[in-house]
Design a protein around this motif. Structure first.
Motif, PDB file in Angstrom:
ATOM      1  N   UNK A  68     -46.486 -40.981  -8.336  1.00  0.00           N
ATOM      2  CA  UNK A  68     -45.689 -42.100  -7.542  1.00  0.00           C
ATOM      3  C   UNK A  68     -44.826 -42.831  -8.712  1.00  0.00           C
ATOM      4  N   UNK A  69     -45.392 -43.263  -9.690  1.00  0.00           N
ATOM      5  CA  UNK A  69     -44.608 -43.867 -10.654  1.00  0.00           C
ATOM      6  C   UNK A  69     -43.555 -43.052 -11.383  1.00  0.00           C
ATOM      7  N   UNK A  70     -44.182 -41.944 -11.992  1.00  0.00           N
ATOM      8  CA  UNK A  70     -43.193 -41.084 -12.406  1.00  0.00           C
ATOM      9  C   UNK A  70     -42.045 -40.454 -11.729  1.00  0.00           C
ATOM     10  N   UNK A  71     -42.360 -40.288 -10.284  1.00  0.00           N
ATOM     11  CA  UNK A  71     -41.195 -39.825  -9.429  1.00  0.00           C
ATOM     12  C   UNK A  71     -40.279 -41.058  -9.347  1.00  0.00           C
ATOM     13  N   UNK A  72     -40.377 -42.242  -9.189  1.00  0.00           N
ATOM     14  CA  UNK A  72     -39.685 -43.304  -9.026  1.00  0.00           C
ATOM     15  C   UNK A  72     -38.970 -43.970 -10.408  1.00  0.00           C
ATOM     16  N   UNK A  73     -39.749 -43.645 -11.476  1.00  0.00           N
ATOM     17  CA  UNK A  73     -39.151 -44.316 -12.716  1.00  0.00           C
ATOM     18  C   UNK A  73     -38.999 -43.329 -13.691  1.00  0.00           C
ATOM     19  N   UNK A  74     -39.876 -42.132 -13.844  1.00  0.00           N
ATOM     20  CA  UNK A  74     -39.731 -41.247 -14.653  1.00  0.00           C
ATOM     21  C   UNK A  74     -40.775 -41.556 -15.990  1.00  0.00           C
ATOM     22  N   UNK A  75     -41.372 -42.601 -15.874  1.00  0.00           N
ATOM     23  CA  UNK A  75     -42.229 -42.919 -16.904  1.00  0.00           C
ATOM     24  C   UNK A  75     -43.268 -44.089 -16.480  1.00  0.00           C
ATOM     25  N   UNK A  76     -44.315 -44.382 -17.376  1.00  0.00           N
ATOM     26  CA  UNK A  76     -45.153 -45.252 -17.080  1.00  0.00           C
ATOM     27  C   UNK A  76     -45.117 -46.700 -17.705  1.00  0.00           C
ATOM     28  N   UNK A  77     -44.965 -47.974 -17.257  1.00  0.00           N
ATOM     29  CA  UNK A  77     -44.924 -49.043 -17.658  1.00  0.00           C
ATOM     30  C   UNK A  77     -46.696 -49.678 -17.757  1.00  0.00           C
ATOM     31  N   UNK A  78     -46.879 -49.825 -18.943  1.00  0.00           N
ATOM     32  CA  UNK A  78     -48.447 -50.204 -19.206  1.00  0.00           C
ATOM     33  C   UNK A  78     -48.412 -51.508 -19.934  1.00  0.00           C
TER      34      UNK A  78
END
Length: 362
Positions: free
Chosen positions: A258-268
């Motif tokens: 879901x995060x990759x589809x919305x932002x293209x990357x993961x914020x950790x």
């Protein structure tokens, strides 16, 4: 996947790159604990959503020279070998698996299947070949999302709840083993919560369904035809299946996708510390801060090496992995409250979580 790609993902005898798993409720009498008379109805239901993935990687001459045969080292032929390959670029073909999660052509696979690809071609169940583009990848969980434009809707599968999966439940695996195309195998969940040393977020389902190189990125289905995992690794002393494989649980994958589809990357989240299990002779349950990045969020908040973290926002932590996961799951910029012990004194510290750099520890 290619031999070169497989070697990069080998972890002792653990070869990263597996199969897709699929199991269904095509027979009315089937349940999680009872095998159906046949898995054919389930296969017909889910296999159209499973795809084969072919990738092309470009490897530089320097990478080729890194594989200089040992028998040439220190001989006059070593220079000839290096001169020959210094400026050469090689194309390496690899293969993997994936599955459609959105009729518009959105596909989930492993990062190690497509992460270094110069070109990606997806083969649908009807044999149609389509170029794919990468929407986003996450190396820490080995998840990638790609997309194809078929000009029409594609059959898609839905997510299941991996938290409901129990040891002994039936699963069915399907994918692209050794590049052979759509294949299925069946087995059970052998164990949960496996840590195979692949990364800080290891929490694999262990499967005994035969899965092999080329099945990487394929789904693991429950008997209702829902995806409960993404197959990612096998134990393989020989390079083939010995009946022990690992899948990333859907409870992890679904959020990452879901995060990759919305932002293209993961914020950790990131504290800027190195950690270890508490060594206070069993007297204190917590995680010891082994080192502090002077420019990190923890240092700015006053955390010191030797402090013992006992809780994050009131939730007890007793393992280094648990602390890393708790912080990583926190959105950067959020304030977290750490409960610490320092020289026997308990106190709390508020830390504004930073952005986790690549390959950071905690």
């Amino acid at each position: 996947m290619s031999a070169a790609a497989m070697s990069r993902r080998t972890l002792g005898a653990l070869v990263l790159g597996l199969s897709l798993a699929a199991c269904s409720s095509g027979t009315p009498t089937a349940s999680a604990g009872t095998a159906p008379a046949t898995f054919a109805p389930l296969v017909k239901k889910v296999l159209p959503s499973v795809v084969n993935i072919a990738v092309t990687e470009v490897v530089s001459g320097n990478d080729v020279m890194a594989d200089l045969p040992p028998e040439l080292r220190g001989t006059p032929f070593e220079r000839q070998f290096r001169d020959r390959f210094r400026d050469r670029r090689e194309q390496i073909l690899g293969a993997g698996s994936g599955f459609v999660i959105d009729p518009s052509g959105v596909i989930v696979t492993n990062n190690h299947v497509v992460g270094h690809a110069a070109k990606i071609v997806v083969s649908l169940s009807d044999g149609t070949e389509l170029p794919a583009t990468v929407i986003g990848t996450d190396s820490l969980t080995d998840i990638a999302v790609i997309k194809v434009n078929a000009g029409h809707t594609l059959p898609a599968v839905s997510w299941g709840d991996s938290r409901a999966v129990e040891v002994g439940d039936w699963i069915l695996a399907a994918g692209n083993p050794f590049g052979l195309g759509g294949s299925v195998t069946v087995g059970i969940v052998s164990a949960r919560g496996r840590d195979i040393g692949a990364g800080p977020f290891d929490d694999f389902l262990q499967l005994d369904a035969p899965i092999n190189p080329g099945n990487s990125g394929g789904p693991t289905f429950n008997l209702d035809g829902q995806v409960v995992g993404v197959n990612t690794a096998i134990v393989s002393p020989t390079g083939g299946s010995v009946g022990i494989g690992f899948a990333i649980p859907s409870q992890i994958v679904e959020g990452i996708v879901a995060d990759l589809r919305s932002k293209g990357h993961i914020d950790r989240g990131w504290l800027g510390v190195s950690v270890s299990e508490s060594d206070a002779a069993g007297k204190v349950s917590g995680v010891t801060i082994a080192g502090v990045d002077r420019q990190g969020p923890a240092a700015r908040a006053g955390v010191r090496a030797g402090d013992i973290v006992t809780a994050v926002n009131g939730d007890h932590v007793d393992t280094a992995r648990g602390l890393i996961r708790a912080v990583a799951a926190t959105q950067p910029g959020t304030v977290v409250h750490l409960s610490l012990l320092r020289a026997g004194r308990a106190f709390d510290v508020s830390v504004t979580v930073g952005h986790r750099p690549a390959d950071s520890a905690g």
